[in-house]
Design an enzyme around this catalytic site. Structure first.
Site, short mmCIF file in Angstrom:
data_model
loop_
_atom_site.label_atom_id
_atom_site.label_comp_id
_atom_site.label_asym_id
_atom_site.label_seq_id
_atom_site.Cartn_x
_atom_site.Cartn_y
_atom_site.Cartn_z
N ARG A 219 13.10 -2.43 -0.40
CA ARG A 219 13.81 -3.58 0.19
C ARG A 219 14.80 -3.15 1.28
NH1 ARG A 219 15.25 -7.58 -4.90
NH2 ARG A 219 13.14 -7.79 -5.70
N SER A 291 -10.04 9.00 5.97
CA SER A 291 -9.88 8.55 7.35
C SER A 291 -10.49 9.58 8.30
CB SER A 291 -8.39 8.37 7.69
OG SER A 291 -7.86 7.22 7.06
N LYS A 321 0.47 -0.46 12.21
CA LYS A 321 0.48 0.94 12.63
C LYS A 321 0.35 1.00 14.14
CE LYS A 321 -1.22 5.36 10.92
NZ LYS A 321 -2.18 6.03 10.01
#
Length: 396
Positions: A219, A291, A321
């Site tokens: 948060r 990836s 991103k």
């Protein structure tokens, strides 16, 4: 008052031990089972512990346990009874349970994870029990056993090797592209987000291949410890929903956390260690995606290593991103399909409006974050838009 690490053969509260010092422990899966255990406790007059079946907390959820606790507390009369949540080897579930107010837990697992949970339990006054091996040992006092044994005998499913969640694997046999949902970088209210996910899956479960947990900040605190705690709370909230709908839950970047919190797999990039390391950490049955950015050569190596899917992108500018490592053309998917049948995920700025070029190029999975969770009309409408786009692309 801190936790008292106790053996399961001992009564959790010393003022409720019988003459033998043993405690009847009854494993339960449902409210009906727990009420039967309560009846046995009322009948025998002996202290009885009701403990959730191994694995149940992971796929039924902490809220389910708290509802049962509330029912038992309302209906018990003279029974001396304790209710214990068995979190198995899932520290994320244990942490979520502590935050939700559960007061008695069992957790197995290795240090230092267990040490962290022990400290948090102590801070919240939670009784944390020591494990007795991989499966729960049932030990009964004679009087309580006489009251309970008939009921226990009618429930042969109460063994640690049964009623486990479905082992999810990628849908490599499907010719229809699917969505690959990724969480927002921050989930301030994990339980509310879990409800939102459940609504999406209720409508579109067959159109979604995975949910990846990708939390980058808490948060107000982006320290590693705060992010790890946020990840654990997200796992505790989302895993029961994913298990219910048989949707694989994937941890982004970190095979260690994926293993510690019993996720279905992990997704790794170039900075997250080797595939071999991830496989050694996760074991042979978990899902590992890799990836590959804009390099078919990386994808071929990942396939040779044993990856379950590869990912290319970012294909479009992305709010999640903005500084992507690579920006390939959709033609890389066509090139990959000439080489391999291993599923390929497309990632980076994908929306329902621009997805068709990727689908037509051969994408098996369409990764989406903000296009789903930040949609002006909500995630259900967003997913419906993707499904419509997939239908249109397949008809062309």
């Amino acid at each position: 008052m801190g936790p008292r690490n106790q053996d399961f053969s001992q009564q959790p509260r010393t003022d409720q031990q019988d003459a033998s010092g043993k405690h009847a422990l009854i494993i339960f899966h449902s409210l009906a089972d727990a009420l039967a255990g309560l009846a046995a406790a009322e009948k025998s007059g002996q202290p009885i512990g009701l403990i959730t079946a191994p694995g149940a907390a992971g796929y039924a959820g902490v809220g389910w346990f708290l509802e049962i606790v509330a029912h038992i507390e309302c209906q018990k009369k003279q029974a001396r009874i304790d209710l214990i949540l068995d979190c198995g080897a899932e520290p994320g579930v244990a942490l979520g349970a502590i935050r939700a107010g559960v007061k008695m837990l069992r957790l197995v697992g290795q240090e230092p994870v267990r040490e962290k949970i022990t400290k948090i339990a102590a801070d919240h006054g939670v009784v944390l029990f020591e494990p007795r091996g991989p499966a729960l040992d049932l030990q009964f006092s004679d009087d309580a056993k006489a009251a309970c044994c008939d009921w226990i005998a009618q429930h042969p499913r109460y063994r640690a090797d049964q009623d486990q969640p479905h082992k999810a694997r990628p849908n490599t046999g499907s010719r229809r592209p699917q969505l690959y949902l990724i969480t927002p970088p921050s989930i301030p209210e994990p339980m509310a987000f879990a409800d939102l996910l459940a609504t999406v899956l209720q409508n579109f479960v067959d159109d979604i291949a995975f949910l990846q947990i990708r939390i980058k900040n808490a948060r107000t605190d982006s320290s590693p410890a705060a992010v790890e705690e946020a990840l654990s709370l997200a796992v505790a909230a989302l895993k029961p929903v994913c298990a219910h709908y048989r949707l694989p839950l994937i941890m982004n970047d970190d095979p260690r956390l994926a293993a510690e919190w019993a996720c279905d797999g992990a997704h790794i990039g170039v900075e997250d260690g080797s595939y071999q390391h991830a496989r050694a950490v996760l074991g042979p049955e978990k899902i590992i995606g890799v990836s590959c950015y804009d390099a078919v050569s990386k994808a071929r190596q990942a396939e040779a290593d044993g990856a379950d899917y590869v990912a290319f992108g970012a294909f479009f500018p992305s709010r999640s991103k903005p500084r992507a490592r690579a920006n390939p053309s959709p033609t890389i998917l066509q090139e990959w399909k000439r080489w391999s049948t291993l599923p390929a995920a497309a990632i980076g700025g994908i929306t329902a409006e621009n997805a068709q070029s990727l689908i037509q190029a051969g994408a098996d999975y369409l990764c989406a974050i903000s296009a789903i969770w930040d949609h002006a009309r909500g995630p259900v409408t967003a997913v419906r838009g993707f499904v419509d786009s997939i239908d249109q692309a397949l008809q062309q």
